[in-house]
Scaffold this motif. Structure first.
Motif, short mmCIF file in Angstrom:
data_model
loop_
_atom_site.label_atom_id
_atom_site.label_comp_id
_atom_site.label_asym_id
_atom_site.label_seq_id
_atom_site.Cartn_x
_atom_site.Cartn_y
_atom_site.Cartn_z
N LEU A 71 0.76 -1.07 -0.13
CA LEU A 71 -0.08 -0.27 0.19
C LEU A 71 0.91 1.38 0.08
O LEU A 71 0.73 2.21 -0.61
N THR A 121 1.04 3.87 -2.95
CA THR A 121 0.78 5.20 -2.81
C THR A 121 1.73 6.17 -3.17
O THR A 121 1.85 7.33 -3.82
N THR A 136 -4.09 3.43 2.60
CA THR A 136 -2.95 3.56 3.15
C THR A 136 -2.82 4.36 4.38
O THR A 136 -2.30 3.75 5.36
N TRP A 184 -1.26 2.56 8.21
CA TRP A 184 -0.22 2.82 8.07
C TRP A 184 -0.27 3.72 9.36
O TRP A 184 0.60 3.44 10.38
#
Length: 178
Positions: A133, A137, A156, A160
């Motif tokens: 991800l 991204t 994301t 994250w």
């Protein structure tokens, strides 16, 4: 558009390969039969460093979120690249930690034990998921594919952020046992 397709033919397989290889390498290193503390660090040194990196990453992620909401694309890019850099430093340091020290078992009991393991397991699973991800991204943002970037960043960012915050929580849970 042809440049993007050409770049994708190179970047996408690299991102997929890294997304598969990194968790496998970390898993192998965690299960080494022998440890090699080649830096000579004390047991609690790297976990504290990891918690600082994770906390800093969370602050940067939140800053990046507010920067893009305010329209400051340049600062958003810089902050997110810095968050990515800290995460890369974390990963390298984490691997060194796993090579250097035997695993430390969690010694908590009662209600906190299942809470800890829920946080730990979700953190580990999402740590593996976040790799592709973040890479996709970052790639989409740096190549100027902002619609694709925005679409994947919606997934994301919260994952994250969760991984960064739970990394700090895992450290706090484990602090008495280092």
């Amino acid at each position: 558009m042809k440049t993007t397709v050409k770049n994708d033919r190179i970047a996408v397989p690299i991102i997929i390969a890294l997304s598969i290889l990194v968790p496998i390498i970390v898993l192998i290193l965690m299960n080494l039969p022998e440890r090699y503390n080649f830096l000579g660090l004390e047991l609690g040194t790297l976990p504290l460093f990891h918690a600082v990196l994770n906390a800093s990453t969370a602050v940067l992620l939140l800053s990046g979120y507010f920067l893009i909401k305010s329209g400051d694309k340049i600062m958003h890019r810089n902050v997110m690249i810095t968050a990515f850099g800290l995460s890369a430093v974390f990963l390298i340091s984490y691997v060194i930690s796993k090579i250097s020290n035997d695993p430390v078992p969690y010694g908590g009991e009662g209600f906190m034990r299942p809470v800890y393991f829920f946080i730990l397991i979700s953190h580990i699973v999402l740590s593996a998921i976040i790799i592709p991800l973040v890479l996709f991204t970052m790639y989409r943002g740096l190549t100027g594919e902002y619609l694709k970037h925005k679409k994947i960043a919606r997934w994301t960012f919260p994952i994250w952020m969760y991984v960064a915050i739970t990394g700090v929580l895992v450290y706090l849970f484990m602090l008495p046992y280092y």
